[in-house]
Design an enzyme around this catalytic site. Structure first.
Site, PDB file in Angstrom:
ATOM      1  N   CYS A 198     100.243  50.284  25.372  1.00  0.00           N
ATOM      2  CA  CYS A 198     100.253  49.957  26.921  1.00  0.00           C
ATOM      3  C   CYS A 198     101.258  51.063  27.646  1.00  0.00           C
ATOM      4  CB  CYS A 198     100.760  48.561  27.092  1.00  0.00           C
ATOM      5  SG  CYS A 198      99.470  47.566  26.539  1.00  0.00           S
ATOM      6  N   ASP A 214     113.270  46.367  32.845  1.00  0.00           N
ATOM      7  CA  ASP A 214     112.145  45.514  32.373  1.00  0.00           C
ATOM      8  C   ASP A 214     113.085  45.196  30.758  1.00  0.00           C
ATOM      9  OD1 ASP A 214     110.325  44.809  30.299  1.00  0.00           O
ATOM     10  OD2 ASP A 214     109.071  46.468  30.620  1.00  0.00           O
ATOM     11  N   GLN A 236     112.230  44.321  25.498  1.00  0.00           N
ATOM     12  CA  GLN A 236     112.713  45.040  24.463  1.00  0.00           C
ATOM     13  C   GLN A 236     114.199  44.920  24.219  1.00  0.00           C
ATOM     14  OE1 GLN A 236     110.461  45.397  22.032  1.00  0.00           O
ATOM     15  NE2 GLN A 236     108.743  45.484  23.331  1.00  0.00           N
ATOM     16  N   HIS A 250     106.066  50.969  30.492  1.00  0.00           N
ATOM     17  CA  HIS A 250     104.817  50.092  29.980  1.00  0.00           C
ATOM     18  C   HIS A 250     103.965  50.117  31.235  1.00  0.00           C
ATOM     19  CE1 HIS A 250     102.773  46.471  28.715  1.00  0.00           C
ATOM     20  NE2 HIS A 250     103.124  46.586  27.696  1.00  0.00           N
ATOM     21  N   LYS A 276     108.565  37.545  22.675  1.00  0.00           N
ATOM     22  CA  LYS A 276     109.101  38.691  22.070  1.00  0.00           C
ATOM     23  C   LYS A 276     110.712  38.325  21.345  1.00  0.00           C
ATOM     24  CE  LYS A 276     106.921  42.206  24.936  1.00  0.00           C
ATOM     25  NZ  LYS A 276     106.013  42.815  23.757  1.00  0.00           N
TER      26      LYS A 276
END
Length: 408
Positions: free
Chosen positions: A364, A201, A204, A124, A227
């Site tokens: 993104c 990261d 997700q 991202h 999220k």
């Protein structure tokens, strides 16, 4: 962490945003961008803003003390959700700020000319741009790890690329475009073998599968509340305690200090050193409520349901000759695809007319789009409220779109 793996209730009914103004079902397939909020989280925010509201860490009156306890309890809850402790968790404005924090503290004091940072092709922008900025300031160099044929980070290539000049590996735990899941323990071992740190990261991954930062072996882990069915404007940085202790503050102001004079300032220890100013009090408490909500369902249940939906959607899309699927078969809650001669934006617009919401664009991740050789993809992403009916509506909308474009 010991939540049930099955649940007997209508989860969709707990999300007021999943109904249109006309009272019809809204088939929301853009959870990878931001998740809808359950009533429990909305109510927690209302209480925090209303009858419970007061400042934290300062007031000597009872409500302020109670709000401080609730705020710090949320920190413990969010840290425990990923297997960490409260001394290791910094509240930030989101995962983007968390990565920028690491870049501008650890990165600024650690990196020097000639040092190297390893990213991957699927990152991202939030895990690319901060490292570009700090590399320009320090003279560090960025390397990019390629993907395997099924669009996963190629850890074999990473192993061949890594040298003792590498100080950081920054990888997405789960791709926001492809849904591919990183073998994080192996990535951590590869990084540590050359003396580098590993940042994950987790935007997700944290909402979709159990996460234990100790088992993953990472040094930094970032994720966002919105999220995870929580509010916008807040996220978290988890870092090993000894790393936090050596990182200088990057913003100055109230709350992050120990003692201030006009001659010098000394700083608070632990996470507080990185939380200048009045914190996001209500957002943090609601972040904790979102963790409670997810744990009441069980990440095992959530992951299993999303895997089943992914498998069905990939199977039905894969049966179409004019559809290209991206990412591995076992992607985590995300399916990206293109349909020949139909731009993803056109597909998304026509689907919207049928109350189906997908994401269309570069997500993104423009370098990844370049790598895949497409300007954009259509992306369907699932959440705790997703069901077979959402796929039914999506496939009916795709059939209608293909007919409009003379393909049906």
């Amino acid at each position: 962490m010991n939540a049930p793996t099955t649940i007997q209730r209508d989860l969709r009914a707990e999300f007021p945003g999943l109904v249109t103004s006309e009272g019809k079902p809204w088939h929301y397939l853009d959870t990878a961008a931001t998740a809808q909020k359950p009533r429990a989280v909305i109510d927690a925010m209302a209480r925090a803003l209303g009858e419970d509201y007061a400042t934290v860490h300062r007031g000597v009156y009872a409500r302020s003390a109670e709000m401080t306890l609730a705020y710090e309890a949320a920190r413990r809850k969010v840290a425990g959700f990923i297997g960490g402790t409260e001394e290791e968790l910094v509240f930030t404005r989101g995962a983007t700020e968390a990565i920028n924090l690491v870049a501008n503290t650890w990165g600024r004091v650690t990196l020097k000319a000639g040092d190297r940072i390893l990213l991957s092709q699927l990152e991202h922008h939030s895990n690319i741009v901060p490292w570009q900025m700090i590399a320009q300031q320090t003279g560090a160099v960025i390397d990019v790890c390629p993907l395997t044929a099924d669009h996963q980070i190629d850890l074999g290539a990473a192993e061949a690329m890594l040298t003792e000049a590498h100080k950081l590996v920054a990888f997405g735990h789960v791709s926001n475009v492809l849904g591919s899941v990183l073998d994080a323990p192996r990535a951590a071992a590869l990084a540590h073998n050359v003396g580098a740190m590993l940042l994950l990261d987790g935007c997700q991954s944290a909402p979709h599968m159990p996460v234990d930062v100790a088992a993953l072996g990472c040094d930094f882990y970032v994720f966002s509340a919105h999220k995870l069915y929580g509010p916008t404007g807040i996220g978290a940085l988890w870092a090993r305690a000894e790393l936090l202790a050596d990182m200088p503050p990057w913003e100055g102001g109230g709350a992050m200090i120990d003692r201030v004079t006009f001659q010098r300032t000394t700083y608070a220890s632990g996470p507080q050193r990185f939380e200048a100013g009045t914190p996001a009090i209500t957002e943090a408490i609601t972040f904790g409520a979102a963790v409670d909500y997810v744990e009441s369902i069980g990440l095992g249940h959530i992951h299993a349901n999303e895997q089943a939906l992914v498998a069905r959607l990939r199977r039905e899309l894969g049966a179409m000759d004019d559809v290209t699927l991206f990412g591995p078969e076992g992607s985590a809650g995300i399916v990206s695809f293109t349909i020949d001669d139909i731009h993803p934006h056109d597909l998304g617009t026509i689907l919207d007319e049928a109350n189906v919401a997908i994401r269309a664009g570069h997500h993104c991740a423009q370098p990844l789009m370049d790598y895949l050789g497409v300007p954009a993809t259509a992306r369907a992403s699932f959440g705790v409220y997703s069901a077979e009916a959402d796929i039914d509506a999506l496939m009916a909308g795709i059939a209608r779109t293909r007919k409009i474009f003379g393909k049906g």
